[in-house]
Design a protein around this motif. Sequence first.
Motif, PDB file in Angstrom:
ATOM      1  N   THR A 120       0.840  -1.209   0.000  1.00 36.43           N
ATOM      2  CA  THR A 120       0.000   0.000   0.000  1.00 36.43           C
ATOM      3  C   THR A 120       0.871   1.255   0.000  1.00 36.43           C
ATOM      4  OG1 THR A 120      -0.324  -0.119   2.432  1.00 36.43           O
ATOM      5  CG2 THR A 120      -1.994  -1.142   1.040  1.00 36.43           C
ATOM      6  N   THR A 121       1.698   1.341  -1.023  1.00 36.54           N
ATOM      7  CA  THR A 121       2.704   2.402  -1.141  1.00 36.54           C
ATOM      8  C   THR A 121       2.554   3.172  -2.449  1.00 36.54           C
ATOM      9  OG1 THR A 121       4.393   1.290   0.195  1.00 36.54           O
ATOM     10  CG2 THR A 121       5.179   2.813  -1.467  1.00 36.54           C
ATOM     11  N   ALA A 122       2.578   4.492  -2.357  1.00 35.72           N
ATOM     12  CA  ALA A 122       2.853   5.360  -3.499  1.00 35.72           C
ATOM     13  C   ALA A 122       4.155   6.074  -3.164  1.00 35.72           C
ATOM     14  CB  ALA A 122       1.735   6.367  -3.724  1.00 35.72           C
ATOM     15  N   VAL A 123       5.140   6.000  -4.017  1.00 33.49           N
ATOM     16  CA  VAL A 123       6.464   6.530  -3.695  1.00 33.49           C
ATOM     17  C   VAL A 123       6.454   8.047  -3.899  1.00 33.49           C
ATOM     18  CG1 VAL A 123       8.920   6.436  -4.219  1.00 33.49           C
ATOM     19  CG2 VAL A 123       7.541   4.344  -4.311  1.00 33.49           C
ATOM     20  N   ARG A 124       6.292   8.761  -2.817  1.00 32.36           N
ATOM     21  CA  ARG A 124       6.155  10.220  -2.894  1.00 32.36           C
ATOM     22  C   ARG A 124       7.380  10.915  -3.475  1.00 32.36           C
ATOM     23  NH1 ARG A 124       3.643  14.018   1.895  1.00 32.36           N
ATOM     24  NH2 ARG A 124       4.365  16.020   1.103  1.00 32.36           N
ATOM     25  N   PRO A 125       8.618  10.451  -3.217  1.00 28.10           N
ATOM     26  CA  PRO A 125       9.765  11.108  -3.865  1.00 28.10           C
ATOM     27  C   PRO A 125       9.747  11.000  -5.386  1.00 28.10           C
ATOM     28  CG  PRO A 125      10.488   9.893  -1.942  1.00 28.10           C
ATOM     29  CD  PRO A 125       9.057   9.507  -2.172  1.00 28.10           C
ATOM     30  N   LEU A 126       8.902  10.113  -5.937  1.00 24.58           N
ATOM     31  CA  LEU A 126       8.724  10.070  -7.389  1.00 24.58           C
ATOM     32  C   LEU A 126       7.697  11.098  -7.862  1.00 24.58           C
ATOM     33  CD1 LEU A 126       8.646   6.220  -8.023  1.00 24.58           C
ATOM     34  CD2 LEU A 126      10.382   7.815  -8.855  1.00 24.58           C
ATOM     35  N   GLY A 127       7.159  11.868  -6.938  1.00 22.58           N
ATOM     36  CA  GLY A 127       6.116  12.831  -7.287  1.00 22.58           C
ATOM     37  C   GLY A 127       4.736  12.210  -7.310  1.00 22.58           C
ATOM     38  N   LEU A 128       4.588  11.030  -6.720  1.00 18.37           N
ATOM     39  CA  LEU A 128       3.320  10.307  -6.720  1.00 18.37           C
ATOM     40  C   LEU A 128       2.718  10.328  -5.320  1.00 18.37           C
ATOM     41  CD1 LEU A 128       4.507   7.224  -8.787  1.00 18.37           C
ATOM     42  CD2 LEU A 128       3.092   9.108  -9.605  1.00 18.37           C
ATOM     43  N   ARG A 129       1.493  10.776  -5.218  1.00 19.42           N
ATOM     44  CA  ARG A 129       0.796  10.773  -3.934  1.00 19.42           C
ATOM     45  C   ARG A 129      -0.709  10.727  -4.180  1.00 19.42           C
ATOM     46  NH1 ARG A 129       2.162  16.375  -0.982  1.00 19.42           N
ATOM     47  NH2 ARG A 129       0.813  15.389   0.579  1.00 19.42           N
ATOM     48  N   ARG A 214      13.918   8.116 -10.858  1.00 16.89           N
ATOM     49  CA  ARG A 214      13.464   7.135 -11.853  1.00 16.89           C
ATOM     50  C   ARG A 214      14.652   6.543 -12.618  1.00 16.89           C
ATOM     51  NH1 ARG A 214       7.961   7.101 -12.997  1.00 16.89           N
ATOM     52  NH2 ARG A 214       6.788   8.731 -11.882  1.00 16.89           N
ATOM     53  N   ALA A 215      15.597   7.384 -12.966  1.00 20.57           N
ATOM     54  CA  ALA A 215      16.776   6.895 -13.686  1.00 20.57           C
ATOM     55  C   ALA A 215      17.574   5.924 -12.823  1.00 20.57           C
ATOM     56  CB  ALA A 215      17.647   8.070 -14.112  1.00 20.57           C
ATOM     57  N   ALA A 216      17.698   6.231 -11.537  1.00 18.99           N
ATOM     58  CA  ALA A 216      18.450   5.354 -10.638  1.00 18.99           C
ATOM     59  C   ALA A 216      17.740   4.014 -10.469  1.00 18.99           C
ATOM     60  CB  ALA A 216      18.635   6.027  -9.280  1.00 18.99           C
ATOM     61  N   LEU A 217      16.418   4.032 -10.440  1.00 15.56           N
ATOM     62  CA  LEU A 217      15.666   2.791 -10.248  1.00 15.56           C
ATOM     63  C   LEU A 217      15.762   1.853 -11.456  1.00 15.56           C
ATOM     64  CD1 LEU A 217      12.503   4.114  -8.385  1.00 15.56           C
ATOM     65  CD2 LEU A 217      14.259   2.589  -7.457  1.00 15.56           C
ATOM     66  N   THR A 218      16.169   2.361 -12.607  1.00 19.07           N
ATOM     67  CA  THR A 218      16.329   1.479 -13.766  1.00 19.07           C
ATOM     68  C   THR A 218      17.475   0.494 -13.557  1.00 19.07           C
ATOM     69  OG1 THR A 218      17.823   3.011 -14.934  1.00 19.07           O
ATOM     70  CG2 THR A 218      15.449   3.250 -15.334  1.00 19.07           C
ATOM     71  N   ARG A 219      18.345   0.758 -12.582  1.00 19.85           N
ATOM     72  CA  ARG A 219      19.460  -0.149 -12.295  1.00 19.85           C
ATOM     73  C   ARG A 219      19.049  -1.296 -11.380  1.00 19.85           C
ATOM     74  NH1 ARG A 219      23.583   2.202  -9.293  1.00 19.85           N
ATOM     75  NH2 ARG A 219      22.108   3.692  -8.404  1.00 19.85           N
ATOM     76  N   LEU A 220      17.816  -1.249 -10.887  1.00 20.40           N
ATOM     77  CA  LEU A 220      17.360  -2.281  -9.954  1.00 20.40           C
ATOM     78  C   LEU A 220      16.940  -3.528 -10.728  1.00 20.40           C
ATOM     79  CD1 LEU A 220      16.640  -2.967  -6.983  1.00 20.40           C
ATOM     80  CD2 LEU A 220      14.325  -2.108  -7.477  1.00 20.40           C
ATOM     81  N   ARG A 242       0.607   3.015 -11.472  1.00 17.95           N
ATOM     82  CA  ARG A 242       1.465   4.096 -11.958  1.00 17.95           C
ATOM     83  C   ARG A 242       2.827   4.070 -11.263  1.00 17.95           C
ATOM     84  NH1 ARG A 242      -1.638   9.208 -10.594  1.00 17.95           N
ATOM     85  NH2 ARG A 242       0.340  10.155 -11.231  1.00 17.95           N
ATOM     86  N   THR A 243       2.833   3.740  -9.985  1.00 21.52           N
ATOM     87  CA  THR A 243       4.083   3.633  -9.245  1.00 21.52           C
ATOM     88  C   THR A 243       4.950   2.516  -9.813  1.00 21.52           C
ATOM     89  OG1 THR A 243       2.952   4.435  -7.251  1.00 21.52           O
ATOM     90  CG2 THR A 243       5.094   3.358  -6.950  1.00 21.52           C
ATOM     91  N   ALA A 244       4.313   1.417 -10.176  1.00 23.03           N
ATOM     92  CA  ALA A 244       5.043   0.253 -10.697  1.00 23.03           C
ATOM     93  C   ALA A 244       5.811   0.578 -11.971  1.00 23.03           C
ATOM     94  CB  ALA A 244       4.072  -0.897 -10.954  1.00 23.03           C
ATOM     95  N   GLU A 245       5.370   1.581 -12.707  1.00 19.14           N
ATOM     96  CA  GLU A 245       6.031   1.928 -13.962  1.00 19.14           C
ATOM     97  C   GLU A 245       7.467   2.412 -13.750  1.00 19.14           C
ATOM     98  OE1 GLU A 245       3.469   4.812 -15.684  1.00 19.14           O
ATOM     99  OE2 GLU A 245       1.848   3.381 -16.128  1.00 19.14           O
ATOM    100  N   ALA A 246       7.801   2.802 -12.516  1.00 14.03           N
ATOM    101  CA  ALA A 246       9.157   3.293 -12.236  1.00 14.03           C
ATOM    102  C   ALA A 246      10.157   2.161 -12.045  1.00 14.03           C
ATOM    103  CB  ALA A 246       9.141   4.185 -10.992  1.00 14.03           C
ATOM    104  N   PHE A 247       9.676   0.924 -11.943  1.00 12.81           N
ATOM    105  CA  PHE A 247      10.550  -0.204 -11.657  1.00 12.81           C
ATOM    106  C   PHE A 247      10.620  -1.131 -12.873  1.00 12.81           C
ATOM    107  CE2 PHE A 247       8.743   1.280  -7.685  1.00 12.81           C
ATOM    108  CZ  PHE A 247       9.849   1.347  -6.851  1.00 12.81           C
TER     109      PHE A 247
END
Length: 282
Positions: A120-129, A214-220, A242-247
């Motif tokens: 139950t997370t929206a990653v706020r540092p990604l600008g998502l809330r 987002r760029a850093a998360l592409t390395r995960l 929408r949050t999942a799109e960052a991973f």
Amino acid sequence: MPTFTAPDGTDLAHHVRGDGEPLVVIPGGPMRASAYLGDLGGLGAHRRLHLLDLRGTGGSAPAADPGSYRCDRLVDDVEAFREHLGLERMDLLGHSAGGSLAALYAARHPERVSRLALITTAVRPLGLRATPEDRLAAARLRESEPWFDKAYPKLRAWLAGDAEYDDDFTPFFYGRWDTDAQAHAAAELEQTNEEACDLYYDGIETAVDPAALRAALTRLTAPVLLLAGGLDGGPSPELARRTAEAFPHATVAVQPGAGHYPWLDDPEAFTARLRAFLDGGR
């Protein structure tokens, strides 16, 4: 209660529940002591849960520098926790606001994460809330509940900034407003560091650039699970997608009938989904 020392000298505590392969758990709130997580609906019967009390909560000492409560600065505490546990790589779970911290950790230390579960997370540092509209749409799904008519106007006024938080709309955060949920909600105030709560996201919009994150998360390379509650408005299942799109390697699962604390609403469904993911499924 085991303790270790953060890089800045703050004494931090954690709790161990259950047995099996280790799972490192970061609580939400923000800044709520990990006690509210319990054993995550019985997950401790299958995993050894290492539940961190963030600085200033539970058994952990308060921070000498209040600015260190901001979630991006807490990444160093999580890394010190991994080192304390002696884990080369770790399965990591973050709930709610703790998911923002878990995502920031994964972006900074992708090689240290073997699996990442965001509950139950929206990653706020990604600008998502979550927006007020998200929360009200989820609330309207509860129109048949006996407490709805009293609670909904108060929730709407709070989201509009016209009223203070009211306990009458707390049931919207739970899929089932039974005695267990009521006891869980009643413990929140005592378990939460209100000062640190206000500082957890303070200035995060300028401290962390969403595009760079987002760029850093592409390395995960680790698999990621985002679990949303079907009745939760913060985040809604759509915001979780929408949050999942960052991973790069993310899966979204929606637990029907669950609110913001899905392990309370249906422990068996929650545990089965997490076990499948942590044991190698998607």
